[in-house]
Scaffold this motif. Structure first.
Motif, PDB file in Angstrom:
ATOM      1  N   LEU A  31     -17.321 -16.128 -24.668  1.00 20.64           N
ATOM      2  CA  LEU A  31     -16.198 -16.139 -25.598  1.00 20.64           C
ATOM      3  C   LEU A  31     -15.561 -14.755 -25.706  1.00 20.64           C
ATOM      4  O   LEU A  31     -14.352 -14.618 -25.846  1.00 20.64           O
ATOM      5  CB  LEU A  31     -16.697 -16.608 -26.982  1.00 20.64           C
ATOM      6  CG  LEU A  31     -15.713 -16.497 -28.145  1.00 20.64           C
ATOM      7  CD1 LEU A  31     -14.446 -17.299 -27.864  1.00 20.64           C
ATOM      8  CD2 LEU A  31     -16.348 -16.971 -29.444  1.00 20.64           C
ATOM      9  N   TYR A  32     -16.391 -13.728 -25.604  1.00 22.61           N
ATOM     10  CA  TYR A  32     -15.900 -12.372 -25.844  1.00 22.61           C
ATOM     11  C   TYR A  32     -15.459 -11.677 -24.565  1.00 22.61           C
ATOM     12  O   TYR A  32     -15.193 -10.492 -24.537  1.00 22.61           O
ATOM     13  CB  TYR A  32     -17.005 -11.551 -26.521  1.00 22.61           C
ATOM     14  CG  TYR A  32     -16.486 -10.364 -27.292  1.00 22.61           C
ATOM     15  CD1 TYR A  32     -15.498 -10.531 -28.263  1.00 22.61           C
ATOM     16  CD2 TYR A  32     -16.966  -9.090 -27.052  1.00 22.61           C
ATOM     17  CE1 TYR A  32     -15.021  -9.450 -28.961  1.00 22.61           C
ATOM     18  CE2 TYR A  32     -16.493  -8.004 -27.744  1.00 22.61           C
ATOM     19  CZ  TYR A  32     -15.511  -8.192 -28.710  1.00 22.61           C
ATOM     20  OH  TYR A  32     -15.030  -7.124 -29.406  1.00 22.61           O
ATOM     21  N   GLY A  33     -15.417 -12.423 -23.467  1.00 22.48           N
ATOM     22  CA  GLY A  33     -14.877 -11.860 -22.240  1.00 22.48           C
ATOM     23  C   GLY A  33     -15.829 -10.969 -21.478  1.00 22.48           C
ATOM     24  O   GLY A  33     -15.422 -10.269 -20.560  1.00 22.48           O
ATOM     25  N   MET A  34     -17.101 -10.992 -21.859  1.00 23.60           N
ATOM     26  CA  MET A  34     -18.050 -10.153 -21.136  1.00 23.60           C
ATOM     27  C   MET A  34     -18.658 -10.892 -19.956  1.00 23.60           C
ATOM     28  O   MET A  34     -19.148 -10.277 -19.019  1.00 23.60           O
ATOM     29  CB  MET A  34     -19.151  -9.671 -22.076  1.00 23.60           C
ATOM     30  CG  MET A  34     -18.606  -8.796 -23.184  1.00 23.60           C
ATOM     31  SD  MET A  34     -19.889  -8.098 -24.222  1.00 23.60           S
ATOM     32  CE  MET A  34     -20.622  -9.569 -24.871  1.00 23.60           C
ATOM     33  N   GLU A  35     -18.676 -12.202 -20.036  1.00 24.29           N
ATOM     34  CA  GLU A  35     -19.154 -13.022 -18.927  1.00 24.29           C
ATOM     35  C   GLU A  35     -18.062 -14.036 -18.620  1.00 24.29           C
ATOM     36  O   GLU A  35     -17.339 -14.472 -19.517  1.00 24.29           O
ATOM     37  CB  GLU A  35     -20.437 -13.789 -19.316  1.00 24.29           C
ATOM     38  CG  GLU A  35     -21.621 -12.918 -19.597  1.00 24.29           C
ATOM     39  CD  GLU A  35     -22.417 -12.608 -18.344  1.00 24.29           C
ATOM     40  OE1 GLU A  35     -21.967 -13.019 -17.248  1.00 24.29           O
ATOM     41  OE2 GLU A  35     -23.452 -11.937 -18.461  1.00 24.29           O
ATOM     42  N   ARG A  36     -17.982 -14.415 -17.347  1.00 28.86           N
ATOM     43  CA  ARG A  36     -17.021 -15.445 -16.993  1.00 28.86           C
ATOM     44  C   ARG A  36     -17.754 -16.761 -16.869  1.00 28.86           C
ATOM     45  O   ARG A  36     -18.771 -16.856 -16.183  1.00 28.86           O
ATOM     46  CB  ARG A  36     -16.369 -15.115 -15.647  1.00 28.86           C
ATOM     47  CG  ARG A  36     -15.564 -13.856 -15.720  1.00 28.86           C
ATOM     48  CD  ARG A  36     -14.133 -14.157 -16.119  1.00 28.86           C
ATOM     49  NE  ARG A  36     -13.248 -13.641 -15.087  1.00 28.86           N
ATOM     50  CZ  ARG A  36     -12.235 -14.319 -14.599  1.00 28.86           C
ATOM     51  NH1 ARG A  36     -11.975 -15.536 -15.033  1.00 28.86           N
ATOM     52  NH2 ARG A  36     -11.485 -13.788 -13.672  1.00 28.86           N
ATOM     53  N   ALA A  37     -17.236 -17.780 -17.529  1.00 29.83           N
ATOM     54  CA  ALA A  37     -17.878 -19.089 -17.443  1.00 29.83           C
ATOM     55  C   ALA A  37     -17.635 -19.685 -16.058  1.00 29.83           C
ATOM     56  O   ALA A  37     -16.621 -19.400 -15.420  1.00 29.83           O
ATOM     57  CB  ALA A  37     -17.319 -20.007 -18.512  1.00 29.83           C
ATOM     58  N   ASP A  38     -18.607 -20.504 -15.623  1.00 30.49           N
ATOM     59  CA  ASP A  38     -18.402 -21.196 -14.353  1.00 30.49           C
ATOM     60  C   ASP A  38     -17.437 -22.365 -14.539  1.00 30.49           C
ATOM     61  O   ASP A  38     -16.761 -22.775 -13.606  1.00 30.49           O
ATOM     62  CB  ASP A  38     -19.740 -21.702 -13.811  1.00 30.49           C
ATOM     63  CG  ASP A  38     -20.702 -20.550 -13.576  1.00 30.49           C
ATOM     64  OD1 ASP A  38     -20.252 -19.523 -13.049  1.00 30.49           O
ATOM     65  OD2 ASP A  38     -21.894 -20.674 -13.944  1.00 30.49           O
ATOM     66  N   ALA A  39     -17.415 -22.931 -15.727  1.00 31.74           N
ATOM     67  CA  ALA A  39     -16.479 -24.006 -16.013  1.00 31.74           C
ATOM     68  C   ALA A  39     -16.186 -24.012 -17.507  1.00 31.74           C
ATOM     69  O   ALA A  39     -16.930 -23.426 -18.293  1.00 31.74           O
ATOM     70  CB  ALA A  39     -17.071 -25.355 -15.604  1.00 31.74           C
TER      71      ALA A  39
END
Ligand SMILES: Nc1ncnc2c1ncn2[C@@H]1O[C@H](COP(=O)(O)OP(=O)(O)OP(=O)(O)O)[C@@H](O)[C@H]1O
Ligand SMILES: Nc1ncnc2c1ncn2[C@@H]1O[C@H](COP(=O)(O)OP(=O)(O)OP(=O)(O)O)[C@@H](O)[C@H]1O
Ligand SMILES: [Mg+2]
Ligand SMILES: [Mg+2]
Lengths: 516, 350, 326, 288
Positions: free
Chosen positions: A56-64
């Motif tokens: 949510l905070y843009g530190m990780e990118r979701a796979d989907a």
């Protein structure tokens, strides 16, 4: 499930999936947070809460999956994007600059300027304004490194408010707070939501959720296990959703059977601890309660030999250890679980096996100074098994363990000394319910095996559940002392706040006659 | 197959390869033949004529690499290797010159005295940190210079060889020398240093003390919590470190030319080479030995390359530096990107 | 120069007479006029004898040992070692390799070996003459010297300088500074500062024996309108109008003649080069003074007096103390 | 007689190159990068300034080129230590080694000489009131750096980056960017230091002419706690001790004693200053 009403949510996560090598941390998670609510996100260690918040905070990118903020679809590539969209996050381990002032920390990277220079007067003003508005009093000129934890957290929140965050994400904000500080935090959060801000709260503490939140989302194994409205639910229901089984909450364990005194402390003083008398007997857990900063940690550190003693006398099993070194104390029969498991209790970069060997490396594991690696590995395998520590192998670094597992490692290592006296600080901080129960059971079993335990905890329910006797420290002195049955939450709370004690009499059991 | 690709992906292999390739380009650019140049390095350092020099240089480099690795393992940086080594050397020289004992005993005494001098001086730096709060890094570095000056003074005045143009002490009496292997310049010093390396490996891997040192290096608060006394450890490790540096100095004096020559111990820069080796290996015993040997090969082979090919001397230095830069940057071929993403997570998310 | 310097003449490739010489230096040649001359010497020897030569440059004791070993392993006709640093090494190698001829310049072994020939210099004689020039030219009556280090070898450039000045002007004040520091041979800024401390006290004639630092000394003298003296070769062109004269040390001659003698079958001798042998001289006393850009060219009167002193030294009438002999 | 103006002048001349380099080191230190490669960067500056001044006839272009070249050279540290996470200490040592080799090599290829390049017609920096303009610049740089660090937005962020890079990162401040900035600036300052040494203190280039000044600058950074004013005081102390040492040689003190004097004085000053306030841990000394 019915589709959500066409409403604008403050935060709307849909179908978030995040995979790490070997782990599916988030599996099609939906999370909707309404404007102006306090939304609790719960789950056991490793359930995927922090991962979801990182996405949510843009530190990780979701796979989907997709993210909407205030109804608009967004795509964050960095925390700055998230901040620009009105999100703000208080991380579990604070992200502050110790050598800078409060004002500098608050305005960092969003500085008021004059002629390209930081306008310090404006920064101070801004901090005061925000503080006044939200009841977050803190001196803008103080160096953050000098502040207690509770105030540091205020600085973190001020930081977000300064940036105009409309939705605040707090990851386990109360893990390091005393009950009083936690209460004050919830006061602040309530006032924030009352002014239209939104709060997402990641926590393990059921009571806080029940008292402080509006709705709850529970994660288990990366999936949403339940969505609940707080006013319609119970602690048992949430706990069951988290663990997938029924849990007995807030158990009060049966009292122990005290034997001879193991630790005797008389007239003890050290840095900001004054004239403390106490004793801990075999087969007994003595709880030390107190608002942080009232000397509990210093007392325990001094008892463990990590801090010089100014006055008084300490005996362990009759032997004088007042001025003994930490090693001598350990050899004479003392084990110690420190409060900070990352910075003090372990070497995160070292392997699980090496972390488990500490303290044993001079005793059971070595002969005449030799420490065979095979012995270290075997020891590690034994403890991993016995205490149910989840680790890929004993050779992975301790930093790869979750908080709960790291805590199990630490407690397991110290229990394995079978030392007559165990000092424990904050044994279940940041640890999920399942693990808490496991750790509590271990401590009780240890006591019942005839060992003495001195327990320091900011968690009153923990003190009440485990301790046979309770001391309250206030401004470095023993302000009160209670037997198990007298120590209800109100009484303890009053004593911790410095109210004149009502029931201070000697509860120490006689040395020789064990009660039955 | 996988083992090969694994080895290729290791930072070490990759850095050395990258260093070699860049070096080759450099050589080509100046009109030299890189293959011939590299061949000259290898045969010059490892061929029959060169291996003796490599082992002699290796003795000093490894000795100082160990001296600096031991405290480094606990997170302490000793920058005073020069001073400790030189004091060890001059003390060995004084002992050798004035000891009334028979020659073999004098040699032993000189070695011990050299070690004691180096150890004592390093302990002084440790005391500066423990007692006075001057960081070890600074105190050891600053203390090094006066020690070098003192030794220089002694060699030029009280101990000087009359009539010599060189600032050097008188030669040690006959027989006051470390036994050499056959005709070579390799002395018993190599064995002493090798023993030290083996002892370090054993201590690090298999003893409780070694374990405590490692844990202190990884998290000093953790080891302090478990009862490891930091100041005492600092003192002991620095004593060992200085002792080893002193030993290297004493070995230098007890080998040809069997006297203390001002500047001759420090000029080859063993301290820096040793520190670099220790840092590159993160002070791990085997890694330190390998890195030290590697640098000895580079130095001796580089000189041989200068002699036998058209490569100018400055280029040898450049080549060595490039290899070190690549090693330090821990370049890894495909894994680099993995490392990079993990890092962004670490800095952003932990 | 490539480190392994091959003679550029065609004979080098073919080997000519097959005579081969290897010169080993104690330091990098570039820094050092003295070593440059030695290289010139070995080159012209190779040309004369139609042979080949190699130069191995060392940087420290370790590389000195390795280079000498490599030189010996290659078995040239003569191994030439330049510098007192090699005294111990040559003794060791001469003993081990009795068939190998060695020529050592600037020093000699304490024991004599049949296969070691030596050439030494009496720099102090030339420095003494330079000191006399300084004594005669000084207006303030103060002459000083800046040396690299306080070693006997470098004292040869300062003590006789003072003695020479006092000889011609008894009341002369003298003083010596040493560059020192972390890199004494290369530190021209430090050398300049040292010279400045002398200049500040009114010294107006300065002997510069500061290796690469000489240029710093010249700059300092120039800035204050004072005068300096160079060493080894004619350094006047670096600072025309400031450098008065130079103490020339003909290392090239010593190398050439030394090789000649060894090849001629006379070995194990020591030749000492001083004013008499023409191994040591002053630019002012040589031909071509007038085009040397040296200040002394304008002081023929001084030169006359200095020439007289030289003749006294050559004849043995006047003895100059050697600071390195004590 | 002893504490005369010559002594002060001499100290100030010795001070300038050290001060410039040390300021660069201090900036890096504040950004959390231990820069031990000052010596090498300075040496690159020495060579470039002399070469440029020689070919263009303008010492000013020499100064400019020195700053640019040293900054470019500092990229080795930036890429190696910041982007690739290499060990800054090893990189610094290697850079010092590389600079000696590279400048000697260039000296040979560009000027065809070895050891020293010196020519009476090489244009040096003019003196104004006994000092080069770079000397005045260095004093101004202390003030600017002090202001920059304490008051400027960039300085505040830099300090934050040095203290807690991940905290800065969560606020959208890229630690790498600031560390690159600090390293490049230190390159510029070291280039100026080199130009001052080669076109100011003297007018020539000699192999390895920095002769340990970069190390002294490193010590000054530590002693001055990476604060511009502290660094100035440390460098001044050092310069005074050295200049006084020169004079003491005149009074017959052996050269070895005067060589050691600045270090002993510095150590003594350290004892006095650290005895009281203990320094909070910063990057210096942290290896792993
Ligand atoms: N970078 C990563 N690489 C690999 N696995 C990861 C990574 N980050 C998290 N995980 C794994 O993802 C799962 C979810 O982790 P997460 O941090 O979201 O848990 P959590 O709910 O925050 O736990 P806690 O209550 O202990 O904070 C865990 O199994 C964890 O080991
Ligand atoms: N690089 C990684 N590889 C594998 N797992 C990782 C990695 N980074 C983090 N994790 C996992 O992420 C999980 C959560 O990390 P987080 O920062 O939330 O700590 P935590 O569990 O909350 O610990 P604590 O509460 O004690 O601070 C941990 O279980 C950890 O194992
Ligand atoms: Mg978490
Ligand atoms: Mg957690």
């Amino acid at each position: 499930m019915t589709p959500p009403p066409p409403e604008n949510f403050a935060v709307e996560l849909r179908g978030i999936t995040k995979r790490f090598p070997g782990t599916l941390a988030n599996d099609a998670v939906d999370l909707t947070v309404r404007h102006g609510e306090i939304h609790a996100l719960m789950g056991e260690n490793g359930a995927g809460k922090s991962t979801l918040m990182s996405v949510l905070y843009g530190m990780e990118r979701a796979d989907a999956g997709s993210i909407r903020i205030d109804g608009r679809e967004v795509r964050f590539t960095s925390p700055s994007d998230a901040m620009a969209a009105g999100l703000g996050m208080v991380h579990q381990s604070f992200k502050l600059f110790d050598s800078l002032t409060v004002a500098e920390n608050v305005v960092y990277a969003a500085e008021p300027r004059r002629f390209g220079l930081v306008d310090r007067a404006a920064a101070r003003r801004r901090v005061r304004e925000l503080a006044d508005e939200h009841g977050l009093a803190v001196d803008p000129e103080a160096r953050v490194g000098d502040l207690p934890v509770g105030l540091r957290q205020r600085v973190e929140i001020l930081k977000l408010l300064h940036r105009g965050a409309r939705t605040l994400i707090l990851d386990e904000p109360t893990a390091v707070l005393t009950p009083a500080e936690a209460d004050s935090l919830f006061g602040v959060l309530k006032s924030l939501t009352a002014r239209g801000r939104t709060v997402v709260l990641v926590t393990h503490k059921l009571r806080e959720v029940l008292e402080g939140s509006d709705r709850v989302t529970v994660l288990r194994d990366g999936r949403v296990a339940a969505r609940l409205v707080t006013s319609d639910t119970t602690a048992d229901e949430i706990a069951a959703a988290m663990t997938g089984r029924a849990v007995e909450l807030d158990r009060v364990h049966a009292p122990g059977t005290p034997g001879e005194a193991v630790l005797r402390v008389t007239g003890f003083s050290t840095d900001s601890v004054h004239d403390v008398d106490l004793s801990v007997h075999a087969g007994e857990i003595v709880g030390v309660a107190g608002v942080a900063g009232n000397g509990q940690s210093k007392l325990v550190e001094a008892l463990a030999g990590l801090r010089p003693v100014a006055a008084g006398r300490v005996t362990l099993l009759g032997a004088d250890i007042t001025h003994a070194s930490a090693t001598e104390r350990r050899l004479k029969g003392l084990a110690y679980v420190p409060e900070d498991r990352h910075a003090v209790g372990t070497a995160p970069a070292a392997s699980v096996a090496d972390n488990l060997a500490m303290g044993h490396h001079r005793t059971t594991l070595s002969t005449r100074g030799l420490l065979p690696p095979a012995a270290v590995r075997a020891h590690a395998r034994r403890l991993v098994e016995r205490f149910g520590i989840k680790a890929a192998t004993t050779e992975v670094p301790a930093s790869a363990l979750s908080g709960g597992n790291l805590q199990k490692l630490l407690i397991g290592r110290e229990l394995a000394h079978e030392a007559p006296l165990l000092l424990v600080e904050q044994p279940t901080r940041g640890v999920d319910i399942g693990a808490i129960q496991n750790i509590h059971d271990q401590l009780i079993a240890y006591r019942d095996a005839g060992h003495a335990v001195l327990l320091v905890s900011a968690e009153l329910s923990e003190i009440r559940g485990l301790a046979d006797r309770v001391l309250v420290l206030y401004e470095g002195r023993v302000a009160a002392s209670y037997a198990k049955e007298e120590a209800d939450e109100r009484t303890l709370g009053l004593a911790m706040a410095g109210a004149p004690a009502e029931a201070t009499h000697e509860h120490e059991p006689p040395d020789t006659s064990p009660r039955t | 197959m996988t083992r090969i690709s694994g080895a290729l992906r290791s930072p070490l292999t990759f850095s050395v390869l990258a260093g070699l390739v860049i070096g080759a380009l450099f050589l080509l650019g100046t009109g030299a033949d890189p293959i011939a140049a590299y061949e000259a390095v290898v045969t010059g350092a490892l061929g029959a004529d060169g291996i003796g020099s490599t082992l002699t240089t290796g003795t000093s480099v490894l000795g100082l690499a160990l001296a600096l690795a031991i405290p480094l393992r606990a997170g302490l940086i000793n920058l005073g290797g020069d001073g400790q080594m030189v004091l060890g050397g001059i003390t060995a020289a004084v002992t050798g010159l004035y000891s009334p004992l028979p020659a073999p005993l004098t040699v032993v005494l000189a070695l011990l005295a050299g070690m004691a001098a180096g150890a004592g001086y390093a302990v002084l730096a440790a005391l500066c940190e423990n007692r006075l709060g001057v960081p070890l890094l600074v105190s050891s570095l600053l203390l090094s210079y006066p020690a070098v000056s003192l030794a220089s003074y002694l060699a030029r005045y009280p101990l000087k060889e009359p009539g010599s143009s060189l600032p050097q002490t008188r030669a040690l009496p006959d027989g006051v020398a470390l036994p050499a292997f056959g005709d070579s310049t390799v002395t018993l010093g190599l064995v002493l240093v090798a023993i030290a390396a083996a002892a370090y490996w054993f201590t690090d891997r298999r003893t409780a003390v070694g374990y405590e040192i490692r844990m202190t290096g990884l998290n000093p608060r953790f080891s302090a919590y478990a009862g490891v006394e930091r100041r005492g450890l600092t003192l002991r490790l620095m004593a060992l470190s200085g002792g080893l540096a002193g030993l290297v100095g004493a070995i230098g004096v007890l080998s040809f030319p069997y006297r203390f020559v001002d500047g001759s111990l420090t000029a080859p820069g063993y301290t820096w080479t040793g520190l670099t080796a220790a840092l590159l290996a993160a002070a791990a015993p085997l890694g330190t030995v390998v890195a030290a040997f590697f640098f000895a090969v580079l130095q001796v082979g580089g000189l041989a390359m200068e002699r036998t090919t058209e490569v100018p001397r400055e280029l040898t230095q450049v080549l060595q530096a490039i290899v070190i830069v690549f090693l330090a940057a821990r370049l890894r071929f495909p894994g680099r990107w993995f490392a990079f993403t993990r890092r962004t997570r670490e800095s952003g998310a932990v | 120069n490539a480190a392994a310097e091959k003679d550029d003449s065609a004979s080098a490739a073919t080997g000519g007479s097959g005579k081969s010489f290897t010169l080993v230096t104690p330091d990098a040649v570039g820094q050092n006029e003295f070593l440059k001359l030695a290289v010139t010497g070995v080159k012209s020897a190779a040309k004369q004898h139609d042979g080949t030569q190699k130069v191995y440059e060392s940087t420290d004791t370790a590389s000195q040992q390795q280079n000498v070993q490599a030189a010996v392993d290659a078995e040239p006709d003569v191994v030439v070692l330049v510098g007192f640093e090699f005294a111990d090494l040559v003794a060791q190698q001469a003993e081990k390799n009795p068939g190998q001829q060695f020529l050592i310049i600037d020093a000699c072994t304490t024991k004599t070996f049949k296969n070691v020939s030596c050439a030494v210099f009496r720099e102090h004689e030339g420095v003494y003459l330079a000191g006399a020039e300084a004594g005669l030219l000084s207006k303030s009556g103060k002459v000083g010297a800046v040396d690299v280090l306080d070693t006997p070898q470098f004292r040869r450039y300062s003590d006789p300088f003072a003695a020479g000045a006092e000889k011609v002007a008894a009341k002369t004040e003298t003083s010596t500074r040493f560059v020192g520091g972390q890199s004494p041979f290369d530190d021209s800024a430090r050398a300049k500062e040292q010279a400045n401390t002398l200049l500040a006290k009114g010294y107006d004639q300065i002997m510069a024996a500061a290796a690469a630092g000489n240029y710093g000394v010249f700059e300092a003298a120039k800035a204050k309108g004072a005068f300096a003296y160079g060493v080894d070769v004619n350094q006047c062109a670096s600072a025309p109008g400031t450098v008065v004269d130079n103490v020339i040390k003909r290392t090239d001659i010593a190398v050439e003649k030394g090789i000649e003698t060894v090849l001629g079958g006379t070995t194990g001798t020591t030749v000492s080069y001083g004013l008499k042998e023409g191994g040591i001289s002053l630019t002012g006393l040589e031909d071509g003074v007038d085009t040397s850009k040296c200040v002394i060219a304008d002081h023929k009167d001084v030169l006359t007096k200095v020439e007289a002193l030289r003749d006294q030294i050559v004849s043995g009438e006047l003895k100059v103390d050697d600071p390195a002999a004590s | 007689m002893f504490l005369d103006s010559d002594l002060l002048m001499s100290a100030l001349r010795a001070l300038t190159p050290i001060l410039l380099a040390a300021l660069g080191g201090a900036l890096c230190e504040r950004a959390g990068v231990f820069n031990i490669g000052l010596e090498g960067m300075m040496l690159m500056g020495c060579f470039t300034s002399v070469a440029t001044s020689w070919f263009t006839g303008s010492p000013w272009l020499g100064v400019l080129a020195a700053a640019l070249a040293a900054a470019a050279y500092s990229l080795v540290l930036a890429v190696g230590a910041v982007t690739l996470r290499g060990d800054a200490v090893v990189l610094g040592i290697a850079m010092n080694l590389l600079a000696v080799g590279l400048t000697s090599f260039l000296l040979r290829t560009v000027f065809g000489v070895q050891g020293t390049f010196d020519d009476p017609s090489l244009a040096g920096l003019p003196l104004i009131g006994g000092f080069t303009p770079l000397a005045y610049l260095s004093w101004a740089a202390v003030a600017v750096a002090a202001l920059l660090l304490s008051r400027h937005v960039w300085g505040l962020r830099l300090r934050g980056v040095g203290e807690a890079p991940d905290a800065a990162a969560t606020l959208g401040v890229s630690p790498a960017k600031y560390q690159y900035g600090a390293i490049l600036l230190s390159g510029v300052l070291c280039g100026l230091a080199g130009a001052q040494l080669a076109l100011g203190n003297v007018t020539l280039f000699t192999e390895n002419m920095t002769a340990g000044r970069g190390w002294i600058a490193v010590v000054a950074v530590m002693l001055g706690r990476a604060a511009p004013l502290g660094v100035l005081l440390a460098a001044l102390l050092f310069g005074l001790a050295e200049a006084a040492g020169f004079r003491l040689q005149g009074l017959g003190l052996p050269q070895q004693a005067t060589d050691a004097a600045p270090y002993v004085v510095t150590l003594g000053a350290l004892f006095l200053t650290t005895a009281r306030r203990r320094r909070r841990p910063r990057t210096t000394g942290a290896v792993q």
